[in-house]
Design a protein around this motif. Sequence first.
Motif, PDB file in Angstrom:
ATOM      1  N   CYS A  55     -10.199   3.919  -5.126  1.00  0.00           N
ATOM      2  CA  CYS A  55      -9.387   2.990  -5.847  1.00  0.00           C
ATOM      3  C   CYS A  55      -9.543   3.210  -7.292  1.00  0.00           C
ATOM      4  CB  CYS A  55      -9.860   1.547  -5.543  1.00  0.00           C
ATOM      5  SG  CYS A  55      -9.622   1.170  -3.921  1.00  0.00           S
ATOM      6  N   THR A  74      -6.815   3.888  -9.805  1.00  0.00           N
ATOM      7  CA  THR A  74      -5.939   5.161  -9.142  1.00  0.00           C
ATOM      8  C   THR A  74      -4.441   4.320  -8.548  1.00  0.00           C
ATOM      9  OG1 THR A  74      -6.607   4.767  -6.971  1.00  0.00           O
ATOM     10  CG2 THR A  74      -7.712   6.076  -8.524  1.00  0.00           C
ATOM     11  N   ALA A  75      -3.488   4.871  -8.315  1.00  0.00           N
ATOM     12  CA  ALA A  75      -2.218   4.734  -7.722  1.00  0.00           C
ATOM     13  C   ALA A  75      -2.750   3.914  -6.479  1.00  0.00           C
ATOM     14  CB  ALA A  75      -1.289   5.790  -7.582  1.00  0.00           C
ATOM     15  N   LEU A  76      -3.610   4.633  -5.534  1.00  0.00           N
ATOM     16  CA  LEU A  76      -3.771   3.978  -4.130  1.00  0.00           C
ATOM     17  C   LEU A  76      -4.401   2.593  -4.609  1.00  0.00           C
ATOM     18  CD1 LEU A  76      -4.587   3.988  -1.391  1.00  0.00           C
ATOM     19  CD2 LEU A  76      -6.551   5.068  -1.667  1.00  0.00           C
ATOM     20  N   LEU A  78      -4.199   0.569  -7.128  1.00  0.00           N
ATOM     21  CA  LEU A  78      -3.040  -0.332  -7.376  1.00  0.00           C
ATOM     22  C   LEU A  78      -2.304  -0.939  -6.428  1.00  0.00           C
ATOM     23  CD1 LEU A  78      -1.664  -1.984  -9.746  1.00  0.00           C
ATOM     24  CD2 LEU A  78      -0.406   0.032 -10.229  1.00  0.00           C
ATOM     25  N   GLN A  79      -1.838   0.097  -5.468  1.00  0.00           N
ATOM     26  CA  GLN A  79      -0.952  -0.240  -4.351  1.00  0.00           C
ATOM     27  C   GLN A  79      -1.546  -1.223  -3.445  1.00  0.00           C
ATOM     28  OE1 GLN A  79      -0.193   3.204  -1.783  1.00  0.00           O
ATOM     29  NE2 GLN A  79       0.627   1.825  -0.144  1.00  0.00           N
ATOM     30  N   GLN A  80      -3.048  -0.839  -3.260  1.00  0.00           N
ATOM     31  CA  GLN A  80      -3.647  -1.855  -2.173  1.00  0.00           C
ATOM     32  C   GLN A  80      -4.143  -3.170  -2.816  1.00  0.00           C
ATOM     33  OE1 GLN A  80      -7.347   0.536  -1.110  1.00  0.00           O
ATOM     34  NE2 GLN A  80      -6.448   1.238   0.701  1.00  0.00           N
ATOM     35  N   ALA A  82      -2.089  -4.739  -4.915  1.00  0.00           N
ATOM     36  CA  ALA A  82      -0.687  -5.176  -4.870  1.00  0.00           C
ATOM     37  C   ALA A  82      -0.446  -6.048  -3.616  1.00  0.00           C
ATOM     38  CB  ALA A  82       0.419  -4.355  -5.527  1.00  0.00           C
ATOM     39  N   GLU A  83      -0.726  -5.274  -2.312  1.00  0.00           N
ATOM     40  CA  GLU A  83      -0.672  -5.468  -1.087  1.00  0.00           C
ATOM     41  C   GLU A  83      -1.604  -6.855  -0.726  1.00  0.00           C
ATOM     42  OE1 GLU A  83      -1.140  -2.081   1.506  1.00  0.00           O
ATOM     43  OE2 GLU A  83       0.684  -1.163   0.690  1.00  0.00           O
ATOM     44  N   ASP A  86      -0.084  -9.710  -2.301  1.00  0.00           N
ATOM     45  CA  ASP A  86       0.986 -10.049  -1.769  1.00  0.00           C
ATOM     46  C   ASP A  86       0.571 -11.070  -0.568  1.00  0.00           C
ATOM     47  OD1 ASP A  86       3.980 -10.088  -1.385  1.00  0.00           O
ATOM     48  OD2 ASP A  86       3.366  -8.758   0.386  1.00  0.00           O
TER      49      ASP A  86
END
Length: 99
Positions: A55, A74-76, A78-80, A82-83, A86
Amino acid sequence: MEIHEIPPAFQTRLRIAIISALVTGEKTFTELKDITQSTDGNLSVQVSKLEEYGCVTCSKAFENRKPKTTYTLTALGLQQFAEYVDMLDKILKGYKSQD
């Protein structure tokens, strides 16, 4: 993401605080310490865990002959995150619709 699928990276208050701080951009160790109000040791352990989970990345350099450690989401990560946010939003919306 479902509530039973929350990644280990988001299972402590300090890790969530670190990731939240890094969403706006890279931060030094000192900046993260000030933002999270944590001790050096606790922050160091939790940032290392976030690195293990993929992360956060760490870069070390010298500035005016002093060591400077900088952390980036990291992009991962940020993605996690955001999820995760959400999923929390969906839970809150479900709770509000019960009123």
